[in-house]
Write a protein that holds these residues in place. Structure first.
Motif, PDB file in Angstrom:
ATOM      1  N   ASP A 693       0.821  -1.211   0.000  1.00 19.39           N
ATOM      2  CA  ASP A 693       0.000   0.000   0.000  1.00 19.39           C
ATOM      3  C   ASP A 693       0.855   1.262   0.000  1.00 19.39           C
ATOM      4  OD1 ASP A 693      -2.413  -1.420   0.014  1.00 19.39           O
ATOM      5  OD2 ASP A 693      -2.344  -1.656   2.184  1.00 19.39           O
ATOM      6  N   VAL A 694       2.030   1.179   0.609  1.00 18.55           N
ATOM      7  CA  VAL A 694       2.927   2.340   0.642  1.00 18.55           C
ATOM      8  C   VAL A 694       3.281   2.781  -0.778  1.00 18.55           C
ATOM      9  CG1 VAL A 694       5.279   3.058   1.246  1.00 18.55           C
ATOM     10  CG2 VAL A 694       3.865   1.877   2.930  1.00 18.55           C
ATOM     11  N   ARG A 695       3.406   1.811  -1.682  1.00 18.64           N
ATOM     12  CA  ARG A 695       3.801   2.143  -3.053  1.00 18.64           C
ATOM     13  C   ARG A 695       2.748   2.955  -3.796  1.00 18.64           C
ATOM     14  NH1 ARG A 695       5.390  -3.470  -2.612  1.00 18.64           N
ATOM     15  NH2 ARG A 695       7.624  -3.572  -2.196  1.00 18.64           N
ATOM     16  N   HIS A 696       1.534   3.017  -3.254  1.00 17.67           N
ATOM     17  CA  HIS A 696       0.470   3.771  -3.907  1.00 17.67           C
ATOM     18  C   HIS A 696       0.277   5.159  -3.293  1.00 17.67           C
ATOM     19  CE1 HIS A 696      -0.749   0.338  -6.301  1.00 17.67           C
ATOM     20  NE2 HIS A 696      -0.679  -0.414  -5.223  1.00 17.67           N
ATOM     21  N   LEU A 697       1.135   5.524  -2.365  1.00 12.74           N
ATOM     22  CA  LEU A 697       1.096   6.884  -1.834  1.00 12.74           C
ATOM     23  C   LEU A 697       1.769   7.837  -2.817  1.00 12.74           C
ATOM     24  CD1 LEU A 697       2.095   6.225   1.907  1.00 12.74           C
ATOM     25  CD2 LEU A 697      -0.203   6.654   1.018  1.00 12.74           C
TER      26      LEU A 697
END
Length: 706
Positions: A693-697
């Motif tokens: 999910d961090v990669r979609h920030l």
């Protein structure tokens, strides 16, 4: 005098006649000895002289090393040896066939070899022996006593592909079994000489299994880790080493089955029983109060609070799960204290407990969680009073190992355990000891579950997952009256002197002489900071640093401006910053700095990600800080990735009360470390985002969190 000369002459003549050459003298003293044969081999294979011949999958090369006890030197040349190989076998009519080959002379102590022709019969015992010759004498045949003839059988046929069957997971059946449920898979080849099966299940490395008897079947056990089509690949290996063609066995596991017993413990305040989602309702003692707080992000609305007294428990009349087989038990817990041993759940036997999940608080050691099964106990994790944790104890009767998971992570060391079957009452909040119930729980318990199967790794993670909640997202696309709004109408950020929202080429007034301007980092604008006083801030703190949180931001620093440490984000306590995210040009790295406590000069934990700053044409670096209070770890991501230097373990955190700052941090001289550069897409969450999910920030939209 003549007589003396004659005597001398006759002596010389005799000497010359007696020693004609050195080799003749050597021969007179050392008679020629026959050479010898050593190190017989058939490659592939060896020299099998026992009851069973060697089975080979290709025509072998016969080999032998020849030696000589005494190396004769004939006519000034070293001795050379030859090897005579002979093979023989019996035809189906009983007649004997023999063939022989002699190698070229070769110096002593060399290996002689003969490749066998391709017309030797298969499935026939071929015997062979060898002898060595030196041109004068021969060694005995290697088959003569105390030796024996070597024997092999050439296997010219590969084994048939195995047949695979499974009663729990029939081939091409929709849907069968289920995730975490073991099934038996039997492999059998029509070939009578199969000695081993090589097999590969999805999500497992290749393994082997041997049948009880040659040519017989073999059975293995497997529990699928996910729903959907699975392929088991099997090959049969015969005694010659030949491998069959693979058999691909396709089966379709169903979804994971629900718990056999479950109590959400979210009953109405004042209830005398806990309703069962599965299994039997549990009676509540007077010290059990429903309506307690629930861990956020779990879907639970409330839990039960046990007061730690003899009345603080829940119980059933029967067991929750058959602990004599594979099973798992788990629950959300929040201890009110961590200075005494307390039981989360247990299962009665006639003399005690079959298993128990508990908090252990030994007198001379730190507290930990535990899973006990019979005489086996596994401990791990770090309980903290007032902090939620998800516990899961698992026993796999197929492997014989018990495991303990805390907050989705395995803790302690898995240990061998014997199954303990029990049919007594199930207990929540206490355990049966020699003198009655004891170690009563003081605190909250929610969502107690018992499974009669494996709980697979993805389920363990999901059960312990707490879905983060978005606190705010600021895209810095507009500014009004010295503030920039939150995307959904939440609290705006106040812009200080030296801070402005930049719109790039759109900022140019049409019809004027517009210079070439770069585009914003993301979307329609970004925050521009001058490096002297420029900053943006809230009136209050944004994230609770004493609990799990996630912050994401995009930042850009021009190469020429990276001459001193510059802070992107910080949040203050009373005496120091609870954290600050900055770029340090001395280390060429983005850094996250977190002091251990709210004191001036307190020791700091520095987490670093080495990433060069962007030039003026760069898109910025997407930075994220993820603090997981459940594991006491903090991780710094750069452009969605982290490494070994990007994670650190922290001691107990402290809650900051100061406002979030963008572009500056506290220093010994007051506000400092002002950022000269650009900031965009500030996102804040309660809870720890997963790595994926961090990669979609860092975009104008927020990641879809599950």
């Amino acid at each position: 005098m003549r007589k003396r000369r004659a005597l001398v002459g006759s002596c010389l003549a005799a000497l010359v006649a007696g020693v004609v050459t050195p080799s003749a003298a050597f021969a007179a003293e050392e008679p020629n000895l026959p050479p010898a044969v050593q190190d017989l081999q058939a490659q592939p294979g060896g020299c099998a002289t026992g009851h069973e011949p060697e089975y080979v999958r290709s025509y072998p090369v016969l080999k032998a090393r020849l030696t000589d006890p005494v190396e004769d030197d004939r006519n000034g040349y070293p001795e050379r040896l030859t090897a005579e190989f002979e093979i023989w076998w019996s035809e189906p009519d009983g007649s004997e066939q023999r063939r022989s080959w002699t190698t070229s002379p070769t110096p002593v102590d060399r290996v002689h070899s003969v490749p066998l022709p391709s017309d030797i019969p298969s499935e026939t015992v071929i015997s062979w022996h060898v002898r060595a010759g030196d041109g004068v004498a021969y060694s005995p045949w290697s088959s003569e006593a105390p030796g024996a003839a070597c024997r092999f059988v050439y296997d010219g046929e590969i084994p048939a592909a195995p047949v695979v069957s499974s009663p729990e997971y029939p081939a091409e059946t929709y849907w069968a079994g289920g995730v975490g449920i073991y099934g038996s898979f039997t492999m059998e080849s029509p070939s009578a000489d199969v000695v081993e099966y090589w097999y590969t299940f999805p999500d497992r490395p290749r393994a082997t299994v041997r049948p009880a008897e040659m040519g017989g079947p073999a059975t293995v056990r497997y529990a699928p880790l996910s729903r959907g089509p699975k392929v088991l690949s099997v090959q049969a290996l015969d005694r010659s080493g030949r491998m069959s063609m693979p058999t691909r066995y396709t089966f379709h596991p169903d979804v994971a089955s629900a718990p056999v017993s479950r109590w959400k413990l979210d009953d109405d305040a004042g209830s005398a029983t806990a309703a069962a989602e599965a299994g039997e309702a549990a009676r509540a003692g007077r010290g059990a109060a429903f309506g307690g707080a629930a861990p956020s992000g779990t879907g639970l609305t409330s839990t039960v609070t046990l007061d730690g007294s003899r009345h603080g428990f829940l119980t059933t009349d029967s067991s929750a799960v058959d602990s004599g087989g594979t099973f798992a038990v788990g629950a959300w817990v929040r201890p009110a204290r961590d200075d005494r041993s307390m039981t989360v759940l247990s299962q009665d036997t006639a003399s005690g407990a079959a298993y128990a999940l508990a908090l252990e608080a030994p007198l001379e050691a730190s507290a930990s969680y535990s899973f006990t099964l019979g005489d086996t106990k596994i401990t791990g994790g770090t309980p903290e009073a007032g902090e939620w944790a998800y516990l899961l104890g698992l026993y796999d009767t197929e492997t014989g190992y018990a495991q303990l998971f805390v907050n989705g992570h395995e803790v302690g060391t898995k240990a061998e355990a014997a199954p303990v079957r029990a049919d007594g009452a199930f207990q929540i909040g206490r355990v049966l000891g020699p003198n009655g119930y004891r170690q009563r729980w003081h605190g909250d318990i929610g969502d107690v579950r018992a499974y009669d199967r494996l709980v697979v790794p993805t389920e363990v993670t999901d059960l312990a997952h707490r879905k983060p909640t978005l606190l705010g997202h600021w895209s810095f696309s507009t500014a009004d009256a010295g503030t920039t709004p939150e995307n959904a109408g939440g609290a705006p950020l106040k812009l200080g002197t030296g801070a402005s929202v930049y719109h790039g080429p759109d900022s140019c007034v049409p019809g004027t002489d517009c210079p070439s301007l770069p585009y914003p980092l993301v979307g329609e604008g970004h925050l521009e900071l001058d490096g002297n006083s420029g900053h943006a801030a809230f009136d209050t703190s944004l994230v609770d640093t004493g609990d799990s949180f996630t912050l994401g931001v995009v930042a850009r620093i021009e190469q020429n401006d990276a001459t001193r440490p510059m802070t992107v984000l910080s949040q203050a306590g009373e005496h120091t910053d609870a954290f600050k995210l900055r770029y340090d040009p001395a280390r060429y790295a983005w850094e996250l700095i977190m002091p251990e406590r709210d004191e001036a000069g307190a020791p700091e934990t520095v987490v670093a990600q080495v990433t060069m700053p962007d030039g003026s044409g760069g898109y910025g670096t997407q930075l994220a800080v993820v603090y997981d209070d459940a594991t006491d770890t903090v991780t710094l991501f750069a452009d969605g990735y982290t490494d070994a230097d990007g994670t650190a373990h922290l001691r107990d955190g402290w809650t900051s009360s100061g406002p979030l700052q963008v572009g500056r941090a506290h220093t010994a001289d007051g506000w400092g470390e002002h950022l000269k550069g650009q900031v965009d897409e500030l996102q804040a969450y309660t809870g720890a985002l997963r790595d994926e999910d961090v990669r979609h920030l860092g975009w104008e939209s927020d990641p879809c969190l599950c």
